[in-house]
Design a protein around this motif. Structure first.
Motif, PDB file in Angstrom:
ATOM      1  N   ASP A   1       0.806  -1.223   0.000  1.00  7.42           N
ATOM      2  CA  ASP A   1       0.000   0.000   0.000  1.00  7.42           C
ATOM      3  C   ASP A   1       0.841   1.277   0.000  1.00  7.42           C
ATOM      4  O   ASP A   1       0.466   2.274  -0.625  1.00  7.42           O
ATOM      5  CB  ASP A   1      -0.935   0.014   1.203  1.00  7.42           C
ATOM      6  CG  ASP A   1      -2.107  -0.929   1.056  1.00  7.42           C
ATOM      7  OD1 ASP A   1      -2.777  -1.184   2.071  1.00  7.42           O
ATOM      8  OD2 ASP A   1      -2.360  -1.404  -0.065  1.00  7.42           O
ATOM      9  N   SER A   2       1.958   1.270   0.684  1.00  7.10           N
ATOM     10  CA  SER A   2       2.745   2.486   0.844  1.00  7.10           C
ATOM     11  C   SER A   2       3.387   2.984  -0.451  1.00  7.10           C
ATOM     12  O   SER A   2       3.819   4.138  -0.521  1.00  7.10           O
ATOM     13  CB  SER A   2       3.824   2.287   1.907  1.00  7.10           C
ATOM     14  OG  SER A   2       4.757   1.293   1.515  1.00  7.10           O
ATOM     15  N   VAL A   3       3.446   2.141  -1.486  1.00  9.99           N
ATOM     16  CA  VAL A   3       4.071   2.560  -2.745  1.00  9.99           C
ATOM     17  C   VAL A   3       3.088   2.630  -3.904  1.00  9.99           C
ATOM     18  O   VAL A   3       3.470   3.058  -5.003  1.00  9.99           O
ATOM     19  CB  VAL A   3       5.255   1.645  -3.130  1.00  9.99           C
ATOM     20  CG1 VAL A   3       6.223   1.507  -1.968  1.00  9.99           C
ATOM     21  CG2 VAL A   3       4.770   0.274  -3.601  1.00  9.99           C
ATOM     22  N   LYS A   4       1.843   2.252  -3.688  1.00 14.03           N
ATOM     23  CA  LYS A   4       0.842   2.293  -4.760  1.00 14.03           C
ATOM     24  C   LYS A   4       0.688   3.712  -5.289  1.00 14.03           C
ATOM     25  O   LYS A   4       0.567   4.662  -4.530  1.00 14.03           O
ATOM     26  CB  LYS A   4      -0.502   1.774  -4.262  1.00 14.03           C
ATOM     27  CG  LYS A   4      -0.553   0.278  -4.084  1.00 14.03           C
ATOM     28  CD  LYS A   4      -1.916  -0.171  -3.584  1.00 14.03           C
ATOM     29  CE  LYS A   4      -1.964  -1.679  -3.405  1.00 14.03           C
ATOM     30  NZ  LYS A   4      -3.256  -2.124  -2.832  1.00 14.03           N
TER      31      LYS A   4
ATOM     32  N   MET B   1      10.413   1.233 -11.165  1.00 17.03           N
ATOM     33  CA  MET B   1      10.439   2.679 -11.330  1.00 17.03           C
ATOM     34  C   MET B   1       9.843   3.320 -10.094  1.00 17.03           C
ATOM     35  O   MET B   1       8.697   3.038  -9.746  1.00 17.03           O
ATOM     36  CB  MET B   1       9.650   3.084 -12.576  1.00 17.03           C
ATOM     37  CG  MET B   1       9.706   4.571 -12.878  1.00 17.03           C
ATOM     38  SD  MET B   1      11.370   5.062 -13.376  1.00 17.03           S
ATOM     39  CE  MET B   1      11.423   6.732 -12.751  1.00 17.03           C
ATOM     40  N   MET B   2      10.611   4.152  -9.423  1.00 13.94           N
ATOM     41  CA  MET B   2      10.205   4.754  -8.161  1.00 13.94           C
ATOM     42  C   MET B   2      10.097   6.260  -8.353  1.00 13.94           C
ATOM     43  O   MET B   2      11.106   6.941  -8.563  1.00 13.94           O
ATOM     44  CB  MET B   2      11.205   4.421  -7.056  1.00 13.94           C
ATOM     45  CG  MET B   2      11.444   2.931  -6.878  1.00 13.94           C
ATOM     46  SD  MET B   2      12.561   2.562  -5.497  1.00 13.94           S
ATOM     47  CE  MET B   2      14.081   3.284  -6.136  1.00 13.94           C
ATOM     48  N   ASN B   3       8.880   6.772  -8.284  1.00 16.80           N
ATOM     49  CA  ASN B   3       8.620   8.202  -8.399  1.00 16.80           C
ATOM     50  C   ASN B   3       8.237   8.779  -7.051  1.00 16.80           C
ATOM     51  O   ASN B   3       7.835   8.064  -6.136  1.00 16.80           O
ATOM     52  CB  ASN B   3       7.492   8.456  -9.399  1.00 16.80           C
ATOM     53  CG  ASN B   3       7.844   8.048 -10.803  1.00 16.80           C
ATOM     54  OD1 ASN B   3       8.959   8.268 -11.267  1.00 16.80           O
ATOM     55  ND2 ASN B   3       6.879   7.460 -11.509  1.00 16.80           N
TER      56      ASN B   3
ATOM     57  N   ASP C   1      11.344   5.737   2.158  1.00 15.22           N
ATOM     58  CA  ASP C   1      11.699   4.738   1.155  1.00 15.22           C
ATOM     59  C   ASP C   1      13.160   4.318   1.249  1.00 15.22           C
ATOM     60  O   ASP C   1      13.578   3.388   0.550  1.00 15.22           O
ATOM     61  CB  ASP C   1      11.431   5.268  -0.255  1.00 15.22           C
ATOM     62  CG  ASP C   1       9.958   5.522  -0.522  1.00 15.22           C
ATOM     63  OD1 ASP C   1       9.119   4.698  -0.106  1.00 15.22           O
ATOM     64  OD2 ASP C   1       9.646   6.550  -1.160  1.00 15.22           O
ATOM     65  N   THR C   2      13.935   5.001   2.072  1.00 19.31           N
ATOM     66  CA  THR C   2      15.347   4.676   2.234  1.00 19.31           C
ATOM     67  C   THR C   2      15.512   3.241   2.718  1.00 19.31           C
ATOM     68  O   THR C   2      14.956   2.852   3.749  1.00 19.31           O
ATOM     69  CB  THR C   2      16.016   5.639   3.213  1.00 19.31           C
ATOM     70  OG1 THR C   2      16.024   6.958   2.660  1.00 19.31           O
ATOM     71  CG2 THR C   2      17.456   5.222   3.495  1.00 19.31           C
ATOM     72  N   ALA C   3      16.271   2.451   1.976  1.00 24.02           N
ATOM     73  CA  ALA C   3      16.438   1.035   2.294  1.00 24.02           C
ATOM     74  C   ALA C   3      17.396   0.407   1.296  1.00 24.02           C
ATOM     75  O   ALA C   3      17.729   1.000   0.264  1.00 24.02           O
ATOM     76  CB  ALA C   3      15.097   0.296   2.241  1.00 24.02           C
TER      77      ALA C   3
ATOM     78  N   GLY D   1      21.298  -6.872  -3.471  1.00 20.35           N
ATOM     79  CA  GLY D   1      20.747  -5.624  -2.985  1.00 20.35           C
ATOM     80  C   GLY D   1      21.433  -4.392  -3.535  1.00 20.35           C
ATOM     81  O   GLY D   1      22.607  -4.419  -3.897  1.00 20.35           O
ATOM     82  N   THR D   2      20.685  -3.299  -3.580  1.00 22.20           N
ATOM     83  CA  THR D   2      21.219  -2.000  -3.980  1.00 22.20           C
ATOM     84  C   THR D   2      20.644  -0.930  -3.060  1.00 22.20           C
ATOM     85  O   THR D   2      19.457  -0.945  -2.734  1.00 22.20           O
ATOM     86  CB  THR D   2      20.904  -1.697  -5.463  1.00 22.20           C
ATOM     87  OG1 THR D   2      21.558  -0.485  -5.855  1.00 22.20           O
ATOM     88  CG2 THR D   2      19.410  -1.569  -5.712  1.00 22.20           C
ATOM     89  N   GLN D   3      21.484  -0.008  -2.625  1.00 27.74           N
ATOM     90  CA  GLN D   3      21.090   0.998  -1.640  1.00 27.74           C
ATOM     91  C   GLN D   3      20.348   2.152  -2.292  1.00 27.74           C
ATOM     92  O   GLN D   3      20.801   2.718  -3.299  1.00 27.74           O
ATOM     93  CB  GLN D   3      22.329   1.528  -0.911  1.00 27.74           C
ATOM     94  CG  GLN D   3      22.047   2.667   0.065  1.00 27.74           C
ATOM     95  CD  GLN D   3      21.311   2.209   1.304  1.00 27.74           C
ATOM     96  OE1 GLN D   3      20.289   2.778   1.686  1.00 27.74           O
ATOM     97  NE2 GLN D   3      21.812   1.162   1.927  1.00 27.74           N
ATOM     98  N   VAL D   4      19.213   2.513  -1.702  1.00 29.67           N
ATOM     99  CA  VAL D   4      18.464   3.708  -2.084  1.00 29.67           C
ATOM    100  C   VAL D   4      18.374   4.602  -0.861  1.00 29.67           C
ATOM    101  O   VAL D   4      17.868   4.180   0.179  1.00 29.67           O
ATOM    102  CB  VAL D   4      17.055   3.366  -2.594  1.00 29.67           C
ATOM    103  CG1 VAL D   4      16.235   4.640  -2.805  1.00 29.67           C
ATOM    104  CG2 VAL D   4      17.136   2.563  -3.884  1.00 29.67           C
ATOM    105  N   SER D   5      18.868   5.826  -0.972  1.00 26.67           N
ATOM    106  CA  SER D   5      18.831   6.780   0.131  1.00 26.67           C
ATOM    107  C   SER D   5      18.114   8.034  -0.325  1.00 26.67           C
ATOM    108  O   SER D   5      18.472   8.622  -1.348  1.00 26.67           O
ATOM    109  CB  SER D   5      20.248   7.121   0.600  1.00 26.67           C
ATOM    110  OG  SER D   5      20.923   5.966   1.075  1.00 26.67           O
ATOM    111  N   VAL D   6      17.113   8.458   0.438  1.00 30.13           N
ATOM    112  CA  VAL D   6      16.296   9.610   0.089  1.00 30.13           C
ATOM    113  C   VAL D   6      16.414  10.635   1.204  1.00 30.13           C
ATOM    114  O   VAL D   6      16.035  10.364   2.343  1.00 30.13           O
ATOM    115  CB  VAL D   6      14.826   9.233  -0.123  1.00 30.13           C
ATOM    116  CG1 VAL D   6      14.030  10.447  -0.592  1.00 30.13           C
ATOM    117  CG2 VAL D   6      14.709   8.092  -1.129  1.00 30.13           C
ATOM    118  N   SER D   7      16.915  11.804   0.883  1.00 32.01           N
ATOM    119  CA  SER D   7      17.081  12.863   1.860  1.00 32.01           C
ATOM    120  C   SER D   7      15.927  13.846   1.775  1.00 32.01           C
ATOM    121  O   SER D   7      15.342  14.062   0.706  1.00 32.01           O
ATOM    122  CB  SER D   7      18.407  13.589   1.653  1.00 32.01           C
ATOM    123  OG  SER D   7      18.445  14.210   0.379  1.00 32.01           O
ATOM    124  N   SER D   8      15.602  14.471   2.889  1.00 33.06           N
ATOM    125  CA  SER D   8      14.506  15.428   2.946  1.00 33.06           C
ATOM    126  C   SER D   8      14.977  16.840   2.678  1.00 33.06           C
ATOM    127  O   SER D   8      16.179  17.132   2.683  1.00 33.06           O
ATOM    128  CB  SER D   8      13.817  15.354   4.305  1.00 33.06           C
ATOM    129  OG  SER D   8      14.724  15.653   5.347  1.00 33.06           O
TER     130      SER D   8
END
Length: 125
Positions: free
Chosen positions: A62-65, A82-84, A90-92, A118-125
Motif C-alpha cells: 500500500d505504501s508505494v501504490k 520505477m520509483m517516483n 523509502d530509504t532502504a 541488494g542496492t542501496q536507495v537513500s532519500v534525503s529530505s
C-alpha cells in the motif's frame, strides 16, 4: 547457477525518481515471477512489488501504490522498479527476487527461491 544482480540505487532528494534494474541469468526468465523487497535501517525485509512471469499481473504494498511501477522485459531477462515521488521513508536496501510461484513472493509466509545482493536507495529530505 542462478544470479540476480540489482543496479540503479543511489542518493536522491525527496520528490525525485530512481529506476532500479534486476538482471537475471541461469534461469528460464519467463517462467519466474519477479519481485522487489526492501530493508530499512533496523527494520525487517518487507515486500514492495511483484509481477507475474508474463507481466500481466502486478502487486504493490500500500505504501508505494501510485508511486512505484514494477515491469519486466523477458527478451532481455530484466526486471525493473520505477520509483517516483520518493520519500525519506523509502530509504532502504532494495532486493530483487525470483520464484516460479507468484504467491511465494506476495504471501507473508512465502520465501522467494532466489535473491539478489541488494542496492542501496537513500532519500534525503
Amino acid at each position: 547457477q542462478v544470479q540476480l544482480t540489482e543496479s540503479g540505487g543511489g542518493l536522491v532528494q525527496a520528490g525525485e525518481s530512481l529506476r532500479l534494474s534486476c538482471a537475471a541469468s541461469g534461469l528460464t526468465f519467463s517462467g519466474y515471477a519477479m519481485g522487489w523487497f526492501r530493508q530499512g535501517p533496523g527494520k525487517e525485509r518487507i515486500f514492495v512489488a511483484a509481477i507475474s512471469g508474463n507481466g500481466v499481473i502486478t502487486y504493490y504494498t500500500d505504501s508505494v501504490k501510485g508511486r512505484f511501477t514494477i515491469s519486466r522485459d523477458n527478451a532481455k531477462n530484466m526486471a525493473y522498479l520505477m520509483m517516483n515521488s520518493l520519500k525519506p521513508e523509502d530509504t532502504a536496501v532494495y532486493y530483487c527476487a525470483a520464484d516460479p510461484d507468484l504467491a511465494d513472493i506476495t504471501s507473508r509466509s512465502g520465501i522467494p527461491r532466489y535473491w539478489g545482493q541488494g542496492t542501496q536507495v537513500s532519500v534525503s529530505s
